[in-house]
Design an enzyme around this catalytic site. Structure first.
Site: not given
Lengths: 377, 295, 377, 295
Positions: C101, C189
């Site tokens: 992530y 993101e």
């Protein structure tokens, strides 16, 4: 690295700084065509990488294409401070009401970019700086935050009182800073920035120098390099990874280290000689570099003797001596050469050099004196 | 005593696996320098010369090996990041040997490291040596140095060696010799060095070797007049340099009419600092300015 | 402003972040063609501006073009959290070895951009943050200096131990920051950033939200706005310069000021009702805004009563009342409306409103209670 | 007494010739604020309302009119520059009313002004009013305020007026009322305001009006527990706000599961700060928390 006015104006145009219409040409005929296309009075400007072309007659106003052709033919081929003019910029002549100076450099003391501006444009800023220093406005710029609008407005408002012009000048300052910053420039200058009689603000000259150390990441700018407009010795030195500056004297010198090379030049002068060059071969004992250095120096017909001054530190003198031997064996030198090697293993080095039958000297002072003597004889 | 480096200096070599880094790491260790770590990203976990641990980051070198001083041998495009990394990891003295760092990068790096309380020497400098402590951080040739009372500070490399060689041969050893670098923007300037030499009890006299470009020498002259009690002898290289031409060093250029040798020499002479006309005069001037030093 | 995954991936591609090959299509037939062109197993992914599409069945693996067509036909038209799917991204399926992530937001407390990274990708970062906070690595970025290579390398080396991958991840972090910074993003993101079995690092999902306040200078990004994928009431509110959020209750409300509007919603809930919306009409007494606000609320069939809550400060209550009168005269309202006006000149305002025969309330509390009562009846 | 502004406040209005700037300049002057200058680049040399000199720059307003406080009404694209200009000119308190400044800009502006020792209130805030001194800097409606012992600090505009209206009606005047703004990045936060109210002798109790988004309220709660002796009463708006949706204010958003009203209320209750469930409870809680204030 210096780039030509017409190239700098291209950078300006890309950044949105107004420049007069213009074309760069290499023949009088092309100058005629360019002036015709522009359809207004033009200025014909020599494109050389040196200042003072105006005084040298390299900038001329032409009221029509015929005159542009005439001026181009007189300027092309002209010699300005040793550089041949092979390009001229034919550019729209503007009606000048006022001339302003704007320039940006790195302020070494403050370690920040510095914007300088003066309401007296069109004259050499060094002259203004000496004779009327308070006429120059200064703005230090945070290199990360850049020129802020309030700062450019503040500076511009000291250059003019008409707010419409202030706004235009302020935007040009911001854009010039963008050029300066993005191009890794060591200098970005508009001199003069002109306020025209019809209220426009136009950069009628442009100067941008690029930080040599940044060229590795400024590939597009490096492509602008005009090798034909540079000293051939300096071009060759750059290719060989050497640092070379041509001077007017007759004693050539090859030194390891920039400071020592300068001190060697100075010493030649002190003892009554004239150095022919600055040449730093760096810290290596590589014979290739020595050969390149000798070849560069030998291009200069003024050189009458060569002094090789090496201080052996980490690179030991014996290694340097071996390099010299290899180099000299490959060269056919007709000039007297004096070698001085001092530092680590200098005794061994002297023995190695003995096979070359070269003049050697124990100290810088002795070597310099002998080189001057030989240059005179 | 000495300035900047001493027996407590624990060096991390950034770029230790490169050609210059590995050569000079060995040279430093041979002289006596306590090289406690090397850093080359991606080579962490190995040993240099069978004993010095290599890490991926300066942070690890500080944490695992208690490095407090860094010396940088990486190529110019990577040097600004190496300097920032060292400062961010808590290193308080960074010596950057790398040559050819763009000015724009240094203008960004210097505030970053100062915010972190880090001092930079260089870039484009030969480093620092303190013969009494047998510590050197950089590329200076150890063999020509001798322990003694003279502080040497210079913008140059080999010219400094030339002067030091004469000093040592004449019995004038050095407390610390410091090359501040030939670039336009440097981390430590003459005033910084003079301040440190002023506070160092071993240093009895200072040799300052300047050159054309900038106004660091002029500022140093004013500073000497106001704040320095110890005798200082100066030399300026580049008296014959033409304006507008870079003389090897990025910072050695007379531009816009400032930075000439003439102005610098005048500035020193005005405040009573003797200026050697040629390098071989320096030793004599030091002995004259500080007669009690003569061996 | 939110943009679709395929649009965010386009930004990634421009910045040099590796993304799998893919095409966005609107019909099952086009999905077949896209899968065929890609020539490998593909993933068919619903393009909706809301999270949780995976759980809703909006992401499916297809081994061949036929299966891609099949999946596209089941996903297109699907309703995910109230939003209809009218586009799918058909994208190359990659062999996943590891999922990472990486996300960037503004840290409000430190007032600096914050890079968050976790070796556990592919799961909701909020869940990781709650259940395993030390699994999230944090890097604060100087907004002017940006992410430095040593920082991205340091972060990446905590995510992987293979230096070849560390280098790739570090570069992706730097490039993602460039996207974040240049796009005026409030969120950028990659979840997950995938390490493939053959040692590549690829962003297989992409999320970029843009700071609404910056859209004035992000014209190209604003063009990416997919109005069809947003709540129609919110689209209308934006066009009218209002701030509106649709909720699930039956008491509509129109309030001046965001804080007061939130407090009004809360009060409705406190007194046992359910607010149908958040709606801030700002400081103006302009009838146009009131009309737009009423129209937006009336689109919602759940709304049974409307509470107008205005605190008159600089904008005086009598001016607001006049605006309300003008607005109501132009509208044909079948719903009960309760108005509460407090502050400067509230008495005059009440007299003005008398002509409309509206329910008025003296306090927020009274108004809210009455509105709930009317919504129930 | 009061915080931030008082009789010595000399206000320059940036954007004084705009619609909002001119209206509120008049309102401020009518209330008693000493508006000494206006700034609109290009309009310098004129007078506002026949008496307030307009300058082209804040620098001139400071130099010519001794302005020490600025209030900004310019549109969002120009507001960051206006803030920097004020700070760079030496203004120590800047109140920025402008709404809609990009977050990226504020992240750059805040370090710039802090380096210059300047405090920013806002942006996207109603400003500051000190009824005892009859000074207001901003857009708050003066008529609802009364002099008294309660400090009010809030992220909101009209909700603050609502609460102040009730306080004034119940005899609880205000020392200073301060809107800190509804944006994500603001110059003055709850802790700053609580620090100032803590030091202000007039302030006997503080009303804190928070809302969803961020963790400013949670940090304020810890700060109150450690450092604030005066009674504080809190209210949090947005208990019914759905996650991921911006509720008008750029900063009023529950994202990533943080910034909920529930957490904020819990944080205050944990340290013994009474939290009003509905706005109309606030006045009662203040009287209860500081019984000696009752008129």
């Amino acid at each position: 690295m210096k780039i030509h006015e017409y190239q700098a104006k291209e950078l300006f145009k890309q950044a949105g700084i107004p420049v007069p219409e213009g074309e760069v040409v290499e023949t009088p005929g092309a100058a005629y065509d360019a002036a015709k296309r522009i359809g207004k009075p033009v200025v014909v400007k020599a494109q050389v990488l040196v200042g003072g072309r105006g005084k040298a007659g390299g900038v001329k106003l032409a009221k029509d294409p015929d005159e542009a052709k005439e001026h181009a033919s007189s300027i092309l081929g002209m010699d300005i401070k040793g550089l041949k003019v092979d390009k001229v910029l034919v550019t729209e002549a503007v009606d000048i009401a006022t001339e302003i100076y704007i320039g940006m450099i790195m302020d070494r003391s403050c370690q920040k970019p510095l914007v300088m501006a003066s309401a007296e444009g069109g004259v050499e800023i060094e002259v203004v700086a000496k004779e009327n220093p308070e006429a120059i406005m200064r703005l230090h710029v945070d290199p990360l935050f850049g020129v802020q609008p309030f700062q450019s407005r503040g500076l511009a408002s000291k250059l003019n009182s008409d707010f419409n012009l202030v706004r235009q000048i302020a935007q040009i300052i911001e854009k010039l800073y963008t050029v300066y910053d993005r191009a890794d420039a060591s200098l970005a200058e508009i001199n003069p920035l002109v306020i025209t009689k019809d209220g426009r603000v136009v950069a009628i000259d442009a100067k941008v120098n690029i930080d040599d150390s940044a060229l590795y990441r400024q590939k597009k700018l490096e492509e602008l390099r005009d090798v034909s407009a540079e000293d051939p010795g300096e071009v060759k030195a750059r290719e060989a990874g050497l640092s070379f500056v041509k001077l007017e004297g007759n004693v050539g010198c090859i030194v390891n280290g920039a400071g020592l090379a300068m001190a060697t030049m100075d010493l030649i002068k002190t003892y009554g000689g004239e150095p022919a060059n600055f040449l730093d071969i760096g810290g290596s004992s590589n014979p290739e570099k020595v050969i390149a250095a000798l070849e560069i120096i030998l291009r200069d017909p003024n050189v009458k003797s060569i002094f090789i001054n090496i201080f052996g530190g980490i690179t030991r003198c014996d290694d340097v001596a071996k390099g010299l031997v290899t180099a000299f064996k490959q060269m056919n030198l007709n000039l007297p050469v004096i070698v001085r090697l001092t530092g680590t293993n200098e005794d061994i080095a002297r023995e190695i050099l003995a096979e070359l039958n070269l003049d050697t000297a124990a100290t810088m002072d002795d070597g310099v004196k002998r080189a001057i003597e030989l240059a005179r004889s | 005593m000495s300035i900047l480096i001493d027996e407590k200096t624990r060096v991390v070599v950034q770029g230790i696996t490169g050609r210059d880094g590995s050569f000079h790491a060995t040279q430093m260790m041979d002289y006596g320098t306590n090289v406690v770590a090397g850093v080359t990203p991606g080579k962490g976990g190995n040993l240099f010369a069978d004993k010095v641990p290599i890490y991926d980051s300066v942070g690890e070198a500080v944490k695992e090996a208690q490095a407090n001083t860094s010396v940088i041998y990486v190529r110019a495009p990577f040097a600004p990041d190496a300097i920032c990394e060292a400062a961010d990891a808590g290193i308080k003295l960074v010596v950057c040997i790398s040559e050819g760092i763009p000015v724009r990068d240094m203008a960004r790096v210097l505030p970053f490291i100062r915010e972190r309380g880090c001092r930079l020497v260089g870039p484009n400098c030969p480093g620092v040596i303190s013969p009494g402590a047998k510590v050197k951080v950089g590329i200076l040739p150890a063999s020509i140095f001798a322990d003694g009372p003279v502080g040497v500070v210079s913008r140059s490399g080999t010219l400094t060696y030339e002067v030091v060689f004469q000093l040592s041969n004449q019995g004038l050893g050095q407390s610390t010799c410091l090359g501040i670098g030939g670039d336009q923007l440097i981390g430590t300037n003459f005033i910084d060095a003079l301040t440190l030499f002023g506070e160092d009890p071993q240093t009895k006299a200072v040799v300052l070797i300047g050159e054309i470009g900038g106004t660091d020498e002029e500022e140093a002259a004013s500073f000497i007049a106001d704040k320095v009690d110890k005798p200082v002898v100066a030399f300026i290289a580049g008296q014959t340099a033409p304006p507008g031409k870079r003389m090897g060093h990025a910072g050695a250029i007379v531009s816009g009419g400032t930075g000439t040798a003439k102005e610098k020499i005048a500035a020193f002479e005005k405040v009573g600092v003797p200026v050697a006309k040629i390098p071989s005069e320096i030793t004599g001037l030091v002995k004259k300015a500080a007669p009690n030093l003569s061996p």
